[in-house]
Design a protein around this motif. Sequence first.
Motif, PDB file in Angstrom:
ATOM      1  N   PHE A 365      30.812 112.900   8.712  1.00 35.97           N
ATOM      2  CA  PHE A 365      29.675 112.844   7.809  1.00 35.97           C
ATOM      3  C   PHE A 365      28.486 113.187   8.396  1.00 35.97           C
ATOM      4  O   PHE A 365      27.579 113.842   7.516  1.00 35.97           O
ATOM      5  CB  PHE A 365      29.861 111.401   7.211  1.00 35.97           C
ATOM      6  CG  PHE A 365      28.647 111.130   6.121  1.00 35.97           C
ATOM      7  CD1 PHE A 365      28.912 111.798   4.934  1.00 35.97           C
ATOM      8  CD2 PHE A 365      27.598 110.542   6.443  1.00 35.97           C
ATOM      9  CE1 PHE A 365      27.839 111.553   3.899  1.00 35.97           C
ATOM     10  CE2 PHE A 365      26.665 110.593   5.431  1.00 35.97           C
ATOM     11  CZ  PHE A 365      26.702 110.923   4.260  1.00 35.97           C
ATOM     12  N   HIS A 370      28.242 115.426   3.288  1.00 28.83           N
ATOM     13  CA  HIS A 370      28.799 115.833   1.946  1.00 28.83           C
ATOM     14  C   HIS A 370      29.739 114.559   1.943  1.00 28.83           C
ATOM     15  O   HIS A 370      30.999 114.692   2.719  1.00 28.83           O
ATOM     16  CB  HIS A 370      29.339 117.040   1.618  1.00 28.83           C
ATOM     17  CG  HIS A 370      29.922 117.173   0.250  1.00 28.83           C
ATOM     18  ND1 HIS A 370      31.088 116.906  -0.237  1.00 28.83           N
ATOM     19  CD2 HIS A 370      29.304 117.886  -0.798  1.00 28.83           C
ATOM     20  CE1 HIS A 370      31.123 117.230  -1.565  1.00 28.83           C
ATOM     21  NE2 HIS A 370      30.141 117.775  -1.918  1.00 28.83           N
ATOM     22  N   LEU A 371      29.673 113.705   0.959  1.00 30.32           N
ATOM     23  CA  LEU A 371      30.660 112.232   1.025  1.00 30.32           C
ATOM     24  C   LEU A 371      32.036 112.696   0.522  1.00 30.32           C
ATOM     25  O   LEU A 371      32.789 112.274   1.000  1.00 30.32           O
ATOM     26  CB  LEU A 371      29.935 111.399   0.105  1.00 30.32           C
ATOM     27  CG  LEU A 371      30.705 109.928  -0.262  1.00 30.32           C
ATOM     28  CD1 LEU A 371      30.825 109.235   1.014  1.00 30.32           C
ATOM     29  CD2 LEU A 371      29.956 109.134  -0.927  1.00 30.32           C
ATOM     30  N   THR A 374      33.853 114.517   3.344  1.00 30.86           N
ATOM     31  CA  THR A 374      34.081 113.623   4.328  1.00 30.86           C
ATOM     32  C   THR A 374      35.436 112.615   3.819  1.00 30.86           C
ATOM     33  O   THR A 374      36.291 112.192   4.814  1.00 30.86           O
ATOM     34  CB  THR A 374      33.063 112.691   4.674  1.00 30.86           C
ATOM     35  OG1 THR A 374      32.008 113.399   5.122  1.00 30.86           O
ATOM     36  CG2 THR A 374      33.342 111.713   5.721  1.00 30.86           C
ATOM     37  N   LEU A 375      35.531 112.200   2.791  1.00 23.60           N
ATOM     38  CA  LEU A 375      36.510 111.303   2.116  1.00 23.60           C
ATOM     39  C   LEU A 375      37.815 112.172   2.230  1.00 23.60           C
ATOM     40  O   LEU A 375      38.844 111.334   2.403  1.00 23.60           O
ATOM     41  CB  LEU A 375      36.341 110.610   0.673  1.00 23.60           C
ATOM     42  CG  LEU A 375      34.973 109.852   0.566  1.00 23.60           C
ATOM     43  CD1 LEU A 375      34.736 109.356  -0.747  1.00 23.60           C
ATOM     44  CD2 LEU A 375      35.373 108.613   1.611  1.00 23.60           C
TER      45      LEU A 375
END
Length: 585
Positions: A365, A370-371, A374-375
Amino acid sequence: MNISERSVNRPVTVIILVAACVLFGFLSLDRIGLDLLPELNLPMAAVVTIYPNADPETVEGLVTVPIERALRSVRNIKDVTSTSMENVSFCFCEFNWGSDLGAAQEDMRVKIDTMKHQLPEGTQNPIVTLLDPSQIPMMMVTVGMPGDAGDVTRVTQELVKPAVERVGGVAGVSISGGADRIISVEYDREKLVESGLSPFLLQQLITFQNLSVPAGVIVDEGVRYQTRVGAKFTSADEIADLAIGLKTPSQSPEGIGGFLGLSFLMPTFLTIGDVAKVQETFDEAEGYTRVNGKPAVVMHVYKQSGENTVTVARQVRDAMERLGEEHSDIEIEYVFDQSVFITNSIASLAENAGIGALLAVAVLFLFLRHLGSTLLVAVSMPLSIIFAFVMMYAFKLTVNLLTLGGLALGVGMVVDNSIVVLENIFRRQELGDSPRTAAIEGTAEVSRAITASTLTTIAVFLPVVFIQSMAGHIFKDLAMTVTFSLLASLAVALTVLPLMASFFVRVSDSYIEQARRDESRKESLGGIYDKMLNWALANRWLVLGVIGAVLVVAIFSFPRLGTELLKPMDMGRVDISLRLPSGTP
């Protein structure tokens, strides 16, 4: 149509396959065995021969040497070593790795049977057995209660030991430090001589009366009855009342009195109790065990080969708790339990692997900013591990320190493929492709590269599986686990990740502007690297000299490093051994 395009075009199929793999993964995890180390089948066997009342030199010359000579002709034999002790001969056979131990054991029995006539008279039949590491006790339990050592031993043999042996997965239970109940017959030599008996004849009379042999079958009205002749002694009184002859007149105090003076017509039987003192007592204990100051008995619990150590130990503890509730005077203490060490070690390793995965996500991250992306990468890690559990169960691997170490090692590798794929999908979206097109084309562009990279890494670990040695058998589980996790990560990166990216990854204008502002930071990092590289090129001989010096130090340090198969492990306990002078009672 490549695999990523098929995945994006058939989302329902991919979701169903992923759900099925997740379900199978959790079911496999529940069924995978839990152990400290992988199961080992050592290519070793032993021949144990007992020659009573013989000194070590006689045992070696008359027993060990002939057996060794016979064993050296067994197929696939690598080495034969022996140890001769008082009354006992041990011969150890080492076979080549990969040998059929069942056939080797049968071949050893055949060789022993053909040379048994060479052994001296009185030698017991040699025992041929394979060396199984699972026969190391998985638990050491002490049993204590009020009373002397004999009472504790009796309760252990009659109550505790049968309760443990009934537990599924328990191969056997041995008792040490106890005092076994015996019946002692202490004869009076003068009375024996007066009765015309000898100690040997007295022993034979007791032995022949302590028999119970089958006497055939009786059929009565269609019902079969099994019959036996004789009975075995169950108490000291039965032995004391055993008739062994007639009393002489001097041994009959009644003389010729009695009813009408006819007692001389009624013979008086001589019993063992008339010439010996018969009493129940306890055998002399070889050692003493105390738990909280009270007499105790040590039980060694062995598990069956291939059984789950943690599961069996848990069931043994449950049986002990039930026994303690029924008999409150029995005290159970656990001196050693492999399952506790196994559970703590694996829990610690799993916790560290989880922390490593979180750190990997945090670092990712930090660079992606960018969330959603990353998820997606974070989801690929547990999916790869779950898929690896399915393959571990299919190949009959257990969860142990080495397989968990392989999974922990693979955690850092499984994100590599996903990061490469996701970065290329981002790049395609920044170039103006739609999310769906970017997912398909971006994955297709790097599919060959990540496949080659994954196979190259697997090629490093896979040869370990085929090493025919103890190290190969131990580290085979680690190599296979790393291979499974990398193959799973490649499958996730080529199928699941493009599908999720086509739905959840959107490169907005604000993100592009933020990325452009971050370019200055990247350039500053690049400038630092450029300065370091220019300095190294300007001082190339100094850099090469430092590298050479470090290399020389490493070469000279290597022979001085310790060598061992496995690092000693802290079992979380303290053992104290005290050696007393020879002859100490």
